[in-house]
Design a protein around this motif. Sequence first.
Motif, PDB file in Angstrom:
ATOM      1  N   SER A 109       0.831  -1.213   0.000  1.00 19.18           N
ATOM      2  CA  SER A 109       0.000   0.000   0.000  1.00 19.18           C
ATOM      3  C   SER A 109       0.861   1.257   0.000  1.00 19.18           C
ATOM      4  O   SER A 109       0.374   2.356  -0.256  1.00 19.18           O
ATOM      5  N   SER A 110       2.154   1.122   0.264  1.00 24.98           N
ATOM      6  CA  SER A 110       3.062   2.272   0.197  1.00 24.98           C
ATOM      7  C   SER A 110       2.961   2.961  -1.152  1.00 24.98           C
ATOM      8  O   SER A 110       3.075   4.189  -1.242  1.00 24.98           O
ATOM      9  N   LEU A 113      -0.409   4.963  -1.440  1.00 19.27           N
ATOM     10  CA  LEU A 113      -0.325   6.076  -0.477  1.00 19.27           C
ATOM     11  C   LEU A 113       0.609   7.171  -1.006  1.00 19.27           C
ATOM     12  O   LEU A 113       0.326   8.364  -0.886  1.00 19.27           O
ATOM     13  N   CYS A 177      -3.964   7.574  10.264  1.00 23.46           N
ATOM     14  CA  CYS A 177      -3.631   6.163  10.249  1.00 23.46           C
ATOM     15  C   CYS A 177      -4.443   5.535  11.380  1.00 23.46           C
ATOM     16  O   CYS A 177      -4.276   5.916  12.535  1.00 23.46           O
ATOM     17  N   ASN A 181       0.099   3.972  13.697  1.00 16.17           N
ATOM     18  CA  ASN A 181       1.448   3.431  13.831  1.00 16.17           C
ATOM     19  C   ASN A 181       2.353   4.642  14.073  1.00 16.17           C
ATOM     20  O   ASN A 181       2.295   5.577  13.270  1.00 16.17           O
ATOM     21  N   ASP A 208      -5.607   5.487   6.447  1.00 17.80           N
ATOM     22  CA  ASP A 208      -4.729   4.346   6.207  1.00 17.80           C
ATOM     23  C   ASP A 208      -5.138   3.246   7.188  1.00 17.80           C
ATOM     24  O   ASP A 208      -4.906   3.348   8.385  1.00 17.80           O
ATOM     25  N   TYR A 211      -3.864  -1.812   9.487  1.00 14.30           N
ATOM     26  CA  TYR A 211      -4.010  -2.794  10.576  1.00 14.30           C
ATOM     27  C   TYR A 211      -5.468  -3.060  10.909  1.00 14.30           C
ATOM     28  O   TYR A 211      -5.766  -3.642  11.951  1.00 14.30           O
ATOM     29  N   THR A 238      -3.806  -3.164   3.002  1.00 12.61           N
ATOM     30  CA  THR A 238      -2.616  -3.906   2.584  1.00 12.61           C
ATOM     31  C   THR A 238      -2.718  -5.390   2.906  1.00 12.61           C
ATOM     32  O   THR A 238      -3.426  -5.782   3.835  1.00 12.61           O
ATOM     33  N   SER A 240       0.059  -6.809   3.673  1.00  6.00           N
ATOM     34  CA  SER A 240       1.344  -6.978   4.374  1.00  6.00           C
ATOM     35  C   SER A 240       1.207  -7.326   5.848  1.00  6.00           C
ATOM     36  O   SER A 240       2.167  -7.761   6.459  1.00  6.00           O
ATOM     37  N   LYS A 241       0.050  -7.080   6.428  1.00  5.55           N
ATOM     38  CA  LYS A 241      -0.036  -7.240   7.881  1.00  5.55           C
ATOM     39  C   LYS A 241      -0.736  -8.550   8.227  1.00  5.55           C
ATOM     40  O   LYS A 241      -0.114  -9.583   8.179  1.00  5.55           O
ATOM     41  N   ARG A 249       4.337  -7.872  -1.400  1.00 12.43           N
ATOM     42  CA  ARG A 249       4.074  -6.504  -1.848  1.00 12.43           C
ATOM     43  C   ARG A 249       2.767  -6.331  -2.634  1.00 12.43           C
ATOM     44  O   ARG A 249       2.774  -6.082  -3.843  1.00 12.43           O
TER      45      ARG A 249
HETATM   46  C1  LIG Z   1       0.237   2.251   8.857  1.00 11.95           C
HETATM   47  C2  LIG Z   1       0.942   1.651   7.712  1.00 11.95           C
HETATM   48  N1  LIG Z   1       0.498   1.905   6.483  1.00 11.95           N
HETATM   49  C3  LIG Z   1       1.082   1.395   5.416  1.00 11.95           C
HETATM   50  C4  LIG Z   1       2.184   0.586   5.545  1.00 11.95           C
HETATM   51  C5  LIG Z   1       2.805   0.107   4.270  1.00 11.95           C
HETATM   52  O1  LIG Z   1       2.830  -1.224   4.145  1.00 11.95           O
HETATM   53  P1  LIG Z   1       2.913  -1.936   2.719  1.00 11.95           P
HETATM   54  O2  LIG Z   1       3.557  -1.016   1.747  1.00 11.95           O
HETATM   55  O3  LIG Z   1       3.716  -3.143   2.990  1.00 11.95           O
HETATM   56  O4  LIG Z   1       1.490  -2.225   2.362  1.00 11.95           O
HETATM   57  C6  LIG Z   1       2.703   0.290   6.794  1.00 11.95           C
HETATM   58  C7  LIG Z   1       3.899  -0.550   6.947  1.00 11.95           C
HETATM   59  O5  LIG Z   1       4.395  -0.790   7.997  1.00 11.95           O
HETATM   60  C8  LIG Z   1       2.047   0.840   7.928  1.00 11.95           C
HETATM   61  O6  LIG Z   1       2.478   0.606   9.159  1.00 11.95           O
END
Ligand SMILES: Cc1ncc(COP(=O)(O)O)c(C=O)c1O
Length: 384
Positions: A109-110, A113, A177, A181, A208, A211, A238, A240-241, A249
């Motif tokens: 998601s980076s 974003l 967020c 985080n 965002d 989580y 995402t 990723s979590k 990715r």
């Molecule tokens: C709040 C938050 N948003 C987005 C991300 C981005 O994660 P990714 O690019 O792996 O989806 C992270 C990664 O730690 C995060 O903590």
Amino acid sequence: MKPTLSRRGFMGLTGAMALGGAAAAGLHSSRALAVPQTAPGLLYGPAPGVAKLNANENPYGPSQSAIAAMAKASAMGAYYIGDALTRLRSMIGERFDIPTSQVSFSSGSSGVLTYLALAKAREGAILGPDLFWDTTTRAALRQGGELVRIAPTSDLGLDLDALYRAITPDISMVQICNPNNPTGMVLDPVKLREFCIKASKKCTVLVDEAYNEITDDPAANSMVPLILQGHDVVVARTFSKLYGLAGMRVGYMLASEENTAKVARFSLGDYALNQAGVAAAVASFDDTAFLSFSKERILEARELITSTAQTNGLSVAPSQTSFVYVNLGSLNAESFRAEMARQNVLIRGIYQDYTGWSRVSCGRLEDVQQYAAAMPRALEALNA
Ligand SMILES: Cc1ncc(COP(=O)(O)O)c(C=O)c1O
């Protein structure tokens, strides 16, 4: 233009926080995306004996279903990605009841974003809390964009009224967020919804939700329904979590057609994704057995971190995520990180100027046990 940091109410924070110095000293901050090397020559994952608790990965992933799907997809890797992404797009569209034309993908998601930050920074400043996962807004700052921050409440929370008051005509987007985080704290969903509706009349509101799936009530905490109701709200998600696919990715954004088009101006689009990652995402999306198993383990680890901190006389911020923000009091979080690293426990150091707070991920239970065993020794070394 330079990023603006408001320190209003800053001195009202707990005595554990001292101002200044962290960024100047080049200490760890939420800026760094790079995962530190854990063993020279080891290409994937942490070295044996190393408790990797610094990047909020779900160490139980990928699921068996994802691993099988990746193997199958990799064997067909000669071909550009096609139907698998169409499938993932429909699955997401169906889950959130949103047209598939309003779903954008990126490599994590980076990506999405960052693209949104780049687009919105051209329209005005971005507004956010002092402490949030701001890595992607920094891409916009490098292009001359501006980030305005507001100070947290005395318990590290976000004052939504203050955030609303800070929306001047110069602000093009507010970024939140949720859960946050590095604090791990979730906002009251009713108050956040009210805020989003009000604030989105003045500017775009980006939430965002990386989580979200780990919170106690993911549906109540999500702001996705507001997009469908026509509010100028954007949500990033995402794999990723909780899905355990940080290394694969895959991330996505849900937004109006207009905001989706803005993201597309900066994005590589579907070419940014890879066959194996998308196959893994498709396989994991409805893998409820794996997702429940992972969430249970994460909550167990969170309990252990919390009780460990308390046993050692420390407190924690209330977390609804896969990490915990531990209050070290007057101790320095960067020194604590270094002491823990000496014992093969990798955690984060200082974020911004919050020198007495230390973030640790809810990794494998045995790794969190290693953290628990190492903590008293690290504290003793720092107190000596
Ligand atoms: C709040 C938050 N948003 C987005 C991300 C981005 O994660 P990714 O690019 O792996 O989806 C992270 C990664 O730690 C995060 O903590």
